[in-house]
Design a protein around this motif. Structure first.
Motif, mmCIF file in Angstrom:
data_model
loop_
_atom_site.group_PDB
_atom_site.id
_atom_site.type_symbol
_atom_site.label_atom_id
_atom_site.label_comp_id
_atom_site.label_asym_id
_atom_site.label_seq_id
_atom_site.Cartn_x
_atom_site.Cartn_y
_atom_site.Cartn_z
ATOM 1 N N SER A 172 0.877 -1.322 0.090
ATOM 2 C CA SER A 172 -0.111 -0.097 0.007
ATOM 3 C C SER A 172 0.918 1.087 0.028
ATOM 4 C CB SER A 172 -1.105 -0.183 1.042
ATOM 5 O OG SER A 172 -0.258 -0.113 2.375
ATOM 6 N N VAL A 173 1.836 1.215 -0.989
ATOM 7 C CA VAL A 173 2.805 2.535 -0.969
ATOM 8 C C VAL A 173 1.934 3.524 -1.915
ATOM 9 C CG1 VAL A 173 4.884 3.587 -2.055
ATOM 10 C CG2 VAL A 173 4.861 0.930 -1.138
ATOM 11 N N ALA B 95 1.094 5.564 -16.520
ATOM 12 C CA ALA B 95 1.235 4.448 -15.756
ATOM 13 C C ALA B 95 -0.004 4.222 -14.579
ATOM 14 C CB ALA B 95 2.480 4.525 -14.997
ATOM 15 N N ALA B 96 -0.683 5.420 -14.254
ATOM 16 C CA ALA B 96 -1.465 5.270 -13.499
ATOM 17 C C ALA B 96 -2.981 5.188 -14.377
ATOM 18 C CB ALA B 96 -1.900 6.642 -12.400
ATOM 19 N N ALA C 113 -2.916 0.921 -9.941
ATOM 20 C CA ALA C 113 -3.578 0.274 -9.100
ATOM 21 C C ALA C 113 -3.386 -1.189 -8.638
ATOM 22 C CB ALA C 113 -5.093 0.691 -9.107
ATOM 23 N N ARG C 114 -2.913 -1.917 -9.596
ATOM 24 C CA ARG C 114 -2.585 -3.364 -9.344
ATOM 25 C C ARG C 114 -1.307 -3.463 -8.491
ATOM 26 N NH1 ARG C 114 -0.285 -5.359 -14.003
ATOM 27 N NH2 ARG C 114 0.370 -3.379 -14.803
ATOM 28 N N PHE C 115 -0.516 -2.627 -8.068
ATOM 29 C CA PHE C 115 0.557 -2.613 -6.879
ATOM 30 C C PHE C 115 -0.076 -2.048 -5.814
ATOM 31 C CE2 PHE C 115 2.191 -2.965 -11.249
ATOM 32 C CZ PHE C 115 3.111 -3.889 -11.171
ATOM 33 N N GLY C 116 -1.360 -1.866 -5.564
ATOM 34 C CA GLY C 116 -1.736 -1.170 -4.274
ATOM 35 C C GLY C 116 -1.669 0.273 -4.105
ATOM 36 N N LEU D 260 8.957 2.080 -15.009
ATOM 37 C CA LEU D 260 8.669 2.766 -13.768
ATOM 38 C C LEU D 260 8.235 1.733 -12.974
ATOM 39 C CD1 LEU D 260 8.151 5.071 -11.943
ATOM 40 C CD2 LEU D 260 5.742 5.505 -12.897
ATOM 41 N N LEU D 261 6.975 0.790 -13.628
ATOM 42 C CA LEU D 261 6.424 -0.253 -12.963
ATOM 43 C C LEU D 261 7.823 -1.179 -12.412
ATOM 44 C CD1 LEU D 261 3.244 -1.448 -14.705
ATOM 45 C CD2 LEU D 261 3.624 0.251 -12.860
#
Lengths: 216, 370, 221, 168
Positions: free
Chosen positions: A79-80, A97-98, A105-108, A192-193
């Motif tokens: 949840s960063v 990327a957002a 959002a897939r990365f919290g 970036l991901l």
């Protein structure tokens, strides 16, 4: 519905300041700002060392170091929340990327936070000038610990194409310690991901290191 | 009964979710009414014009990419036109067609971004921006096929472009144009008839056209006031005299008109690209290195070339002293000059209109500060 | 009528809700049993019998397969591909770089420098912490020794690790992008699937042999 | 297609309504005397034979022994363009020229930019201060004698030492 009143700065009545109510008083504010920029430029000459986590070899092999730490870091890594702080070209790749195709959002990272108080991650996306360095350092100081910094793109990493310029900071690590460097000009959203996944790895390792997360 | 309040000065930016980059404003409010505005620039001033003085003419293309980073191809085109004018280079026809296609695609992408962010400023958090950016991704994919990069393309070279389009580009472009038209239709369906958009944008920040011309404002902002001024039509560069398109005009000159002109212009761009595809001819995309060497040494002199950018007249002024690097480069940045009337637009308005008006100007900080 | 425009807008949103998702599931996506079996290259029954733990994982929804990102073959990634055998150490790339970040040090090669100027590369460093990947160095290379690479996963924890050295360039798998290399496009080379091992496949102009260099530099002068 | 005024024709036309204001002309450029810039620009904007109602671009070039301010004018009704130039600051003295903001408001930010980066003062500008760089920045970076690689703020420009003192 009425539109705004149109003003003509050159048709002002005699005696009134032609620059308007605000611009006649702001030169002092500009001077104060200029002083703080000059001060930052003359004091931040050396880069901060990169905060590297040294994990001891014997700990690398052990499975359970501290379950509480592990759980805490897992929660932190999942949840960063990044701060919405686009500076230049890279900000558009950050926005991409957002958006729907790469979907941070897939990365919290559900929402880009507008306030530094609610953010854990500062993605320095773009060229940092000395004039912008003062507000950016203030944003960094306002973020609550644990906090992380990603230097996105080569402008933030080292000045990049503007390395020799008179107004560009040669690397954001002169202003604040940086956890992950993402090269590219600008990096693709995937790059970036990947940088964010590297940061996740780093956050996970804090428990092995026996160090409180996010502290230098 | 009017309530008297004390004016209060608020600082907006440079890091602010709605300021399209690192823009800063000092705004003086009296209650909710805006009394005075002072924009503060320079948070992205990178010194491109100075750096250009120590790079060769081809290397500067990379600097122009990063100037207005949502319309790199248009920046490339304006700069290359100035170099060709300065050095007297005759471009290759296929290269010119290709760069026209690329720059029109870029204009669509830029207008989509402008529309998406305007609606974000209106309070439509997410959805319209996501739709606009989804379409922009398709255009960026086309750019990646052409030149291998999404944003900082560096596709153009003096005399044309560096490489011909790959075979898979043409069917993808054809498909993409259809998608763009669909998206624009959708945009119009869900926005142009939307009552909230109407009530927030119609009749706000009206500017008379004499004032706009006097303040050197060009592009969609000027056309939204009914002035028929489009450099593609009035001073055709490249092969714009061989394609036909309608100039989009609106007479209201308010925020809605500016938004409307941008949405309609994307369709005209699609029309231009279709004509380019029909007329493009086989051949080399740039002159050989014997005609135009890698290191160009233009004769002593100066040249100013302007194109119709996505935000207005985008001009490059180059001075040559006969060496491999320009003696001086100046950019006529449309974003910066379009902000001249920001005070007039905002003063007397309400706080809620501030960012809508600001979004309708469609500025890009990379170009404002350079 | 008030509200008509709004409801039309919501209809568009609903239509988009029903459209297929455009999200690219980089780096990996969750798969069920069939997907996991397909990734392992067998049919689901074989998979179930041969790899019971993996198939249980897949049924529980924990199995993932890596996903490659959709990219064009011309994609300028954040790395380079380099063929040492084609390089003459002419330093065209370093001269053409707008930022001057390519560091080249060369020493006289196997032929005596007096009679033929063949140079051997000693240092070839590219600082990708400053590189803007414009591709001008690749454009300048006369013998197609330097190519853009297609990899982009190059994030590092330390600033100094961002420098690509000669050794790293040699050892890396060679997946050149077809940026400014039309011969790859003509051959239908796909950098995301195959690699190039032989330097002969890489370019239009062969590097001149030592004899040629000697003739060019010594005999013709 | 835009008609470009040739320097000679434009110089003659300017001389007709503002005698003694033209220094020289060549190609498509006209060099004006700096003290007559306001008169000439006002005439070019108002007079029916020119109607230059849009100031495209305003910039300056440093020619080491003098500065040159360059105006690119466009006429929307006539679809014409012209280039005016003016040499100021001979011998690198304090360079200044009259502001054209009262004639074209579009010159507002451009003149501030030229002052900030090139150091040419525009007399009569309503808000004459730095635009891109911060107050207290030493020197004007687009001048040819400015050192680009210098990342420190120590400079020989007048006032630089004072601003440094103020920062500490």
């Amino acid at each position: 519905m009425t539109g705004p009143k149109l003003i003509d700065p050159y048709g002002t009545p005699a005696g009134a300041d032609p620059r308007g109510a605000l611009q006649s008083i702001t030169l002092d504010l500009d001077r104060t700002e200029g002083e703080s920029v000059n001060k930052m430029k003359s004091t931040h000459l050396e880069p901060f060392p990169d905060p590297v986590l040294e994990v001891p070899d014997d700990l690398k092999r052990s499975v359970i170091v501290s379950s509480v730490d592990y759980l805490l870091n897992w929660a932190r890594k999942s949840s960063v929340f990044p701060l919405q702080s686009g500076l230049a070209c890279c900000s558009f790749e950050m926005i991409s990327a957002a958006m729907a195709r790469f979907d941070l959002a897939r990365f919290g990272m559900e929402a880009m936070r507008a306030s530094p108080r609610q953010a854990d991650l500062l993605i320095v996306a773009g060229t940092l000038t000395w004039k912008m360095a003062v507000p950016l350092r203030r944003l960094y100081d306002q973020m609550a610990e644990p906090r992380w910094v990603i230097s996105m793109g080569v402008c933030a990493t080292s000045g990049g194409p503007y390395y020799q310029s008179y107004s560009v900071v040669p690397g954001v690590n002169h202003i604040m310690p940086v956890d992950v460097y993402v090269p590219g000009c600008p990096p693709r959203p995937d790059a970036l991901l990947y940088g964010i996944m590297q940061l996740h790895d780093k956050i996970r390792r804090y428990s092995l290191n026996g160090q409180a997360a996010g502290r230098e | 009964m009017a309530i008297k309040t004390q004016p209060v000065t608020v600082n907006l930016g440079p890091q602010h979710p709605s300021t399209h980059g690192v823009f800063r404003m000092r705004v003086m409010f009296d209650g909710e009414e805006i009394v005075d505005v002072e924009p503060v620039f320079g948070y992205l001033h990178r010194g491109s014009e100075k750096l250009a003085e120590e790079r060769t003419y081809t290397q500067i293309v990379t600097l122009t990419d990063r100037m207005d980073y949502v319309s790199s191809m248009l920046n490339n085109q304006a700069y290359i036109l100035a170099v060709e004018k300065l050095a007297g280079i005759e471009p290759s026809p296929r290269g010119v067609w290709l760069r026209m296609i690329a720059s029109e695609l870029q204009r669509i992408a830029s207008h989509l971004v402008a529309t998406g962010f305007l609606l974000q400023d209106l309070g439509a958090l997410g959805t319209p921006l996501i739709y606009a950016m989804r379409e922009r991704e398709n255009i960026l994919d086309l750019f990646e096929m052409l030149c291998g990069a999404r944003i900082t393309n560096s596709y153009l070279r003096p005399g044309g472009v560096f490489m011909d389009a790959p075979a898979e580009f043409w069917p993808a472009l054809d498909r993409g144009l259809g998608d763009i038209l669909n998206t624009v239709d959708e945009l119009e369906t869900y926005l142009s008839g939307n009552e909230i958009v109407f009530s927030r944008t119609k009749g706000t920040a009206v500017l008379p056209k004499e004032l706009l011309i006097n303040a050197s404002i060009t592009g969609p902002m000027l056309r939204a006031s009914g002035v028929d001024w489009d450099l593609r039509h009035r001073a055709p560069y490249d092969y714009y005299d061989r394609v036909s398109f309608d100039r989009i005009l609106h007479t209201a000159s308010d925020n809605y008109a500016r938004y409307w002109v941008r949405v309609q212009e994307t369709r005209e761009s699609v029309k231009i690209i279709r004509q380019c595809i029909e007329q493009i001819e086989p051949g080399d995309v740039r002159p050989s290195f014997d005609e135009v060497p890698r290191l160009i040494r233009p004769p002593v002199g100066d040249a100013y070339a302007a194109i119709e950018g996505s935000k207005g007249e985008l001009g490059f002024y180059l001075v040559s002293d006969g060496s491999i690097a320009p003696y001086r480069m100046h950019v006529r940045a449309s974003s910066l000059i379009n902000l001249t009337l920001l005070r007039d637009m905002l003063i007397g308005g309400q706080f809620g209109d501030l960012f809508v008006t600001f979004g309708s100007v469609d500025l890009n900080m990379g170009e404002v500060d350079r | 009528m008030i509200g008509l425009g709004l409801s039309r807008g919501f209809a568009v949103t609903l239509k988009n809700f029903l459209r297929p998702a455009v999200t690219e599931q980089y780096p990996d996506r969750h798969v069920g049993l069939i997907g996991a079996a397909k990734a392992a290259g067998m049919n689901p029954f074989q998979f179930l019998v041969k790899k019971p733990t993996d198939s249980l994982k897949a049924i529980a929804g924990l199995a993932t397969v890596p996903v490659a990102v959709k990219q064009s073959p011309r994609f300028r990634g954040n790395e380079f591909t380099f063929f040492e055998d084609r390089c003459t150490a002419c330093a065209s790339c370093a001269k053409y770089c707008p930022l001057g970040i390519i560091e080249i040090v060369s020493v006289p090669g196997k032929i005596d420098a007096q009679e033929g100027e063949s140079y051997k590369l000693e240092v070839f460093d590219i600082d990708i912490g400053r590189c803007m990947f414009c591709g001008l160095c690749v454009e300048a290379c006369p013998y197609d020794a330097l190519h853009m690479g297609t990899g982009f996963e190059r994030s590092k924890y330390v600033r100094d690790e961002l420098i690509i050295t000669k050794e790293e360039l040699f050892d890396a798998p060679k997946r050149p992008s077809s940026f400014y290399r039309p011969q790859f496009e003509e051959n239908g080379f796909d950098p995301f699937k195959e690699t190039i091992d032989d330097h002969h496949d890489a370019g239009r102009h062969e590097r001149p042999s030592d004899e040629d260099l000697k003739r060019k530099w010594v005999d013709e002068r | 297609m835009t008609t470009v005024w040739s320097g000679g024709a434009l110089a003659e036309a300017i001389e007709a309504f503002a005698p003694g204001s033209v220094e020289s002309s060549a190609g498509s450029d006209v060099w004006l005397k700096p003290e007559s810039i306001s008169t000439v620009c006002e005439g070019l904007k108002i007079r029916s034979e020119f109607k230059f109602d849009l100031l495209s671009s305003l910039t300056a070039v440093d020619y080491i022994d003098h500065f040159e301010v360059v105006y690119h004018l466009t006429s929307l009704p006539m679809n014409a363009s012209a280039v005016l130039k003016s040499r100021v600051g001979h011998g690198r003295t304090e360079a200044s020229i009259a502001s054209v903001v009262p004639i074209w408001r579009g010159a507002d930010y451009q003149e501030r930019e030229v002052w900030d980066l090139m150091g040419i003062r525009f007399d009569g500008h309503p808000n004459h201060k730095r635009i891109m760089l911060w107050e207290g920045y030493p020197g004007h970076p687009l001048r040819k004698d400015y050192v680009t690689y210098d990342q420190s703020i120590a400079s020989t420009a007048p006032g630089a030492a004072d601003s440094l003192k103020g920062a500490e």
